[in-house]
Structures are given as structure tokens and as C-alpha cells.
Write an enzyme that holds these catalytic residues in place. Structure first.
Site, PDB file in Angstrom:
ATOM      1  N   ASP A 258       0.832  -1.203   0.000  1.00  0.00           N
ATOM      2  CA  ASP A 258       0.000   0.000   0.000  1.00  0.00           C
ATOM      3  C   ASP A 258       0.864   1.249   0.000  1.00  0.00           C
ATOM      4  O   ASP A 258       1.594   1.500   0.964  1.00  0.00           O
ATOM      5  CB  ASP A 258      -0.889   0.002   1.253  1.00  0.00           C
ATOM      6  CG  ASP A 258      -1.953  -1.064   1.172  1.00  0.00           C
ATOM      7  OD1 ASP A 258      -2.765  -1.014   0.238  1.00  0.00           O
ATOM      8  OD2 ASP A 258      -1.960  -1.962   2.041  1.00  0.00           O
TER       9      ASP A 258
ATOM     10  N   MET B 177       0.885   5.230   0.095  1.00  0.00           N
ATOM     11  CA  MET B 177       0.013   6.355   0.475  1.00  0.00           C
ATOM     12  C   MET B 177       0.816   7.644   0.510  1.00  0.00           C
ATOM     13  O   MET B 177       1.931   7.657   1.032  1.00  0.00           O
ATOM     14  CB  MET B 177      -0.578   6.101   1.864  1.00  0.00           C
ATOM     15  CG  MET B 177      -1.309   4.793   1.971  1.00  0.00           C
ATOM     16  SD  MET B 177      -1.911   4.552   3.651  1.00  0.00           S
ATOM     17  CE  MET B 177      -2.693   2.947   3.485  1.00  0.00           C
TER      18      MET B 177
ATOM     19  N   HIS C  77      -0.589  -1.181  -4.671  1.00  0.00           N
ATOM     20  CA  HIS C  77      -1.841  -0.412  -4.619  1.00  0.00           C
ATOM     21  C   HIS C  77      -1.497   1.051  -4.349  1.00  0.00           C
ATOM     22  O   HIS C  77      -1.103   1.400  -3.244  1.00  0.00           O
ATOM     23  CB  HIS C  77      -2.706  -1.010  -3.490  1.00  0.00           C
ATOM     24  CG  HIS C  77      -3.977  -0.292  -3.217  1.00  0.00           C
ATOM     25  ND1 HIS C  77      -4.730  -0.519  -2.075  1.00  0.00           N
ATOM     26  CD2 HIS C  77      -4.666   0.650  -3.923  1.00  0.00           C
ATOM     27  CE1 HIS C  77      -5.812   0.243  -2.096  1.00  0.00           C
ATOM     28  NE2 HIS C  77      -5.795   0.971  -3.193  1.00  0.00           N
TER      29      HIS C  77
ATOM     30  N   MET D 290      -2.319   4.633  -3.555  1.00  0.00           N
ATOM     31  CA  MET D 290      -3.307   5.583  -3.040  1.00  0.00           C
ATOM     32  C   MET D 290      -2.646   6.957  -3.066  1.00  0.00           C
ATOM     33  O   MET D 290      -2.318   7.530  -2.029  1.00  0.00           O
ATOM     34  CB  MET D 290      -3.730   5.165  -1.621  1.00  0.00           C
ATOM     35  CG  MET D 290      -4.687   3.986  -1.623  1.00  0.00           C
ATOM     36  SD  MET D 290      -4.709   3.113  -0.060  1.00  0.00           S
ATOM     37  CE  MET D 290      -3.285   2.070  -0.306  1.00  0.00           C
TER      38      MET D 290
ATOM     39  N   MET E 156     -12.482  -1.294  -2.789  1.00  0.00           N
ATOM     40  CA  MET E 156     -12.154  -0.938  -1.403  1.00  0.00           C
ATOM     41  C   MET E 156     -13.370  -1.217  -0.530  1.00  0.00           C
ATOM     42  O   MET E 156     -14.455  -0.696  -0.775  1.00  0.00           O
ATOM     43  CB  MET E 156     -11.781   0.545  -1.296  1.00  0.00           C
ATOM     44  CG  MET E 156     -10.405   0.918  -1.821  1.00  0.00           C
ATOM     45  SD  MET E 156      -9.034  -0.091  -1.202  1.00  0.00           S
ATOM     46  CE  MET E 156      -9.224   0.055   0.582  1.00  0.00           C
TER      47      MET E 156
ATOM     48  N   GLY F 226      -6.643   4.140   3.635  1.00  0.00           N
ATOM     49  CA  GLY F 226      -5.752   4.969   4.439  1.00  0.00           C
ATOM     50  C   GLY F 226      -5.142   4.234   5.616  1.00  0.00           C
ATOM     51  O   GLY F 226      -4.037   4.546   6.038  1.00  0.00           O
ATOM     52  N   PHE F 227      -5.860   3.251   6.141  1.00  0.00           N
ATOM     53  CA  PHE F 227      -5.390   2.577   7.352  1.00  0.00           C
ATOM     54  C   PHE F 227      -5.748   1.098   7.337  1.00  0.00           C
ATOM     55  O   PHE F 227      -6.791   0.726   6.791  1.00  0.00           O
ATOM     56  CB  PHE F 227      -6.022   3.233   8.595  1.00  0.00           C
ATOM     57  CG  PHE F 227      -5.767   4.705   8.669  1.00  0.00           C
ATOM     58  CD1 PHE F 227      -4.602   5.201   9.242  1.00  0.00           C
ATOM     59  CD2 PHE F 227      -6.681   5.602   8.115  1.00  0.00           C
ATOM     60  CE1 PHE F 227      -4.359   6.569   9.269  1.00  0.00           C
ATOM     61  CE2 PHE F 227      -6.441   6.975   8.136  1.00  0.00           C
ATOM     62  CZ  PHE F 227      -5.272   7.460   8.717  1.00  0.00           C
ATOM     63  N   GLY F 228      -4.890   0.313   7.972  1.00  0.00           N
ATOM     64  CA  GLY F 228      -5.219  -1.094   8.190  1.00  0.00           C
ATOM     65  C   GLY F 228      -6.135  -1.210   9.404  1.00  0.00           C
ATOM     66  O   GLY F 228      -6.327  -0.246  10.156  1.00  0.00           O
ATOM     67  N   GLY F 229      -6.706  -2.388   9.582  1.00  0.00           N
ATOM     68  CA  GLY F 229      -7.449  -2.678  10.807  1.00  0.00           C
ATOM     69  C   GLY F 229      -8.817  -2.033  10.923  1.00  0.00           C
ATOM     70  O   GLY F 229      -9.343  -1.911  12.022  1.00  0.00           O
TER      71      GLY F 229
ATOM     72  N   ASP G  36     -10.352  -5.316  -0.654  1.00  0.00           N
ATOM     73  CA  ASP G  36      -9.314  -4.812   0.252  1.00  0.00           C
ATOM     74  C   ASP G  36      -9.939  -4.013   1.395  1.00  0.00           C
ATOM     75  O   ASP G  36     -10.581  -2.989   1.162  1.00  0.00           O
ATOM     76  CB  ASP G  36      -8.371  -3.912  -0.576  1.00  0.00           C
ATOM     77  CG  ASP G  36      -7.160  -3.433   0.201  1.00  0.00           C
ATOM     78  OD1 ASP G  36      -6.963  -3.857   1.356  1.00  0.00           O
ATOM     79  OD2 ASP G  36      -6.403  -2.622  -0.386  1.00  0.00           O
ATOM     80  N   GLY G  37      -9.710  -4.488   2.622  1.00  0.00           N
ATOM     81  CA  GLY G  37     -10.150  -3.757   3.804  1.00  0.00           C
ATOM     82  C   GLY G  37     -11.106  -4.558   4.670  1.00  0.00           C
ATOM     83  O   GLY G  37     -12.194  -4.910   4.232  1.00  0.00           O
TER      84      GLY G  37
ATOM     85  N   GLY H 225      -4.646  -7.635   5.872  1.00  0.00           N
ATOM     86  CA  GLY H 225      -3.530  -7.070   6.628  1.00  0.00           C
ATOM     87  C   GLY H 225      -3.562  -7.560   8.066  1.00  0.00           C
ATOM     88  O   GLY H 225      -2.885  -8.517   8.437  1.00  0.00           O
TER      89      GLY H 225
HETATM   90  C1  DX5 Z   1      -6.152   0.304   3.346  1.00  0.00           C
HETATM   91  C2  DX5 Z   1      -5.207  -0.548   2.540  1.00  0.00           C
HETATM   92  C3  DX5 Z   1      -5.328  -1.984   2.858  1.00  0.00           C
HETATM   93  C4  DX5 Z   1      -5.025  -2.344   4.298  1.00  0.00           C
HETATM   94  C5  DX5 Z   1      -5.900  -3.509   4.654  1.00  0.00           C
HETATM   95  O1  DX5 Z   1      -6.181   1.584   2.842  1.00  0.00           O
HETATM   96  O2  DX5 Z   1      -5.452  -0.390   1.147  1.00  0.00           O
HETATM   97  O3  DX5 Z   1      -4.575  -2.784   1.971  1.00  0.00           O
HETATM   98  O4  DX5 Z   1      -3.679  -2.648   4.521  1.00  0.00           O
HETATM   99  O5  DX5 Z   1      -5.748  -3.784   5.996  1.00  0.00           O
HETATM  100  P1  DX5 Z   1      -6.788  -4.671   6.798  1.00  0.00           P
HETATM  101  O6  DX5 Z   1      -6.831  -6.020   6.134  1.00  0.00           O
HETATM  102  O7  DX5 Z   1      -6.207  -4.735   8.185  1.00  0.00           O
HETATM  103  O8  DX5 Z   1      -8.120  -3.994   6.745  1.00  0.00           O
HETATM  104 ZN    ZN Z   2      -4.478  -1.892  -0.262  1.00  0.00          ZN
END
Ligand code: DX5
Ligand code: ZN
Length: 216
Positions: free
Chosen positions: A35, A37, A66, A68, A137, A142-145, A175-176, A197
Site C-alpha cells: 500500500d 500512500m 496499490h 493511493m 475498497m 488509508g489505514f489497516g485494521g 481490500d479492507g 492485513g
Molecule cells: C487500506 C489498505 C489496505 C489495508 C488492509 O487503505 O489499502 O490494503 O492494509 O488492511 P486490513 O486487512 O487490516 O483492513
Molecule cells: Zn491496499
């Protein structure tokens, strides 16, 4: 239908990246999801070329990058050089999407286009021929988790119908908020590639988390 898993390295331990890369190499995962960003397209900054290059040098599987970032045309060549095999840009970040996707293919990469949760998947109808992959998406990027947005299932189903009606081989990636708990539903809705993630890297046993997602 093909079932692929792409662990998102955003949730890896950056102080022990080599260990986490080795884990993915040994696992049933298919790709590395990276990712990128820029702090503009999304409210976060992740990592750039030096990290992508180092991951490439240790990865035994393709890199699924990816982007962003705003105006991704500026960096397509650089990501090819850094080792991207699949390069995905955002629909919302491209003024001339056909041109961008065509350029990615010309550079020898597979071309992907991603849509934010608010962008109707129907808007992709006329660019599908130019894309090897569509990344839906299922959180605001923007963020994992983050929590999976339930309406994403309906979006996958709608896109699957469009892709099949055109008889295209385009892969659908999600993704997400993806994990063992919703993987099966996502595959059944028509997804081919699942990005995960936190569900992988925060699991007690990442190898079995990957296996559970793949066999869901
Ligand atoms: C979010 C990213 C994802 C992120 C997914 O903006 O594009 O790839 O790492 O993380 P999880 O699986 O923890 O939601
Ligand atoms: Zn991603």
C-alpha cells in the site's frame, strides 16, 4: 474460480520485515500487497521506493502494488523499476484512466483500477477492457485494521455480473476488513483476490490465518 490471497504488508512488523516476507514466501499466499500512500489522496503516509525495492529483493511471489496517491501517472515507470508486477491506481485519482491503464500494460505490468466505497462500480463499465484487475475498497482507504463495510458485498456482486456479461478475465480483488470470518462470502459474491492485513499479521498464527482465508 481462482482464489488468491494477498497479505498486506502495511500490517507487517517494519522492524522485522525480512521475517514477515519469509513467512509470506512459505505460506499459501499468492501475492504481496503493498500500500503506497501519499498523505494527499488518503490521510496517511506509508512507504516508498526503497522499501518496495527491498521487499522485491526478498519476495518469491509477485508484488501487487496499490497506489493511493494523486496523479499516479508521475510514478508508473518508477514502480515498474522498483519491482511491481501488478500496479493499481484509483479511479478517483485519474483524469485519463484509459491512458493510465494502457501505459501500465505497455510498461509490462498488469493494470489494476481501484474504487473507493462511494464510487459506483458501474462507472468502470467502459474501462474494464483496459484493466486486468478491479480492486474494490471495502473500507475507506488509508489505514489497516478497519471494519469491513457490509455494502461492499453487493458491490462485488454487481461488478461480477458486469465482468461476466462482457466475458472478461478481469480479476476482482477486495481490500479492507477481510479475514477468515467473511472470506467465504466474498468469494461467493464473485471475488477472486482477497487482501488481508491485520487478519494475517496480527493473528497468533499468520500461516494458518492465510490458510483459513484461502480455504474459507
Ligand atoms: C487500506 C489498505 C489496505 C489495508 C488492509 O487503505 O489499502 O490494503 O492494509 O488492511 P486490513 O486487512 O487490516 O483492513
Ligand atoms: Zn491496499
Amino acid at each position: 474460480m481462482e482464489r488468491l490471497i494477498a497479505p498486506s504488508m502495511l500490517s507487517a512488523d517494519f522492524a522485522n520485515l525480512a521475517c514477515d516476507i519469509e513467512m509470506v514466501n512459505k505460506s499459501q499466499a499468492d501475492w504481496f500487497h503493498l500500500d503506497i500512500m501519499d498523505g494527499l489522496f488518503v490521510p496517511n503516509i506509508s512507504f516508498g521506493f526503497p522499501v518496495v525495492e527491498r521487499i522485491k529483493s526478498l519476495a518469491a511471489k509477485p508484488l501487487d502494488v496499490h497506489l493511493m496517491i494523486v496523479d499516479p501517472d508521475r510514478y508508473l515507470e518508477r514502480f515498474k523499476e522498483a519491482g511491481a508486477d501488478w500496479l493499481t491506481v484509483h479511479y478517483e485519482a485519474c483524469t485519463h484512466l484509459n491512458r493510465t491503464l494502457t501505459r501500465i500494460r505497455e510498461l509490462g505490468m498488469k493494470a489494476g483500477v481501484s474504487v473507493n466505497p462511494h464510487t459506483p462500480v458501474e462507472l468502470l463499465t467502459d474501462v474494464l477492457e483496459y484493466a486486468d484487475l478491479v480492486l474494490i475498497m471495502s473500507v475507506n482507504p488509508g489505514f489497516g485494521g478497519q471494519m469491513f463495510i457490509p455494502n461492499s458485498l453487493n458491490r462485488i456482486e454487481r461488478l461480477r455480473k458486469i465482468v461476466d456479461a462482457k466475458n472478461l478475465p478481469t480479476l476482482i480483488e477486495v481490500d479492507g476488513g477481510v479475514g477468515p470470518g467473511n472470506a467465504r462470502q466474498l468469494y461467493e459474491a464473485g471475488a477472486n483476490v482477497l487482501v488481508a492485513g491485520n487478519a494475517v499479521f496480527k493473528a497468533d498464527n499468520p500461516l494458518s490465518a492465510i490458510e483459513m482465508i484461502k480455504k474459507a
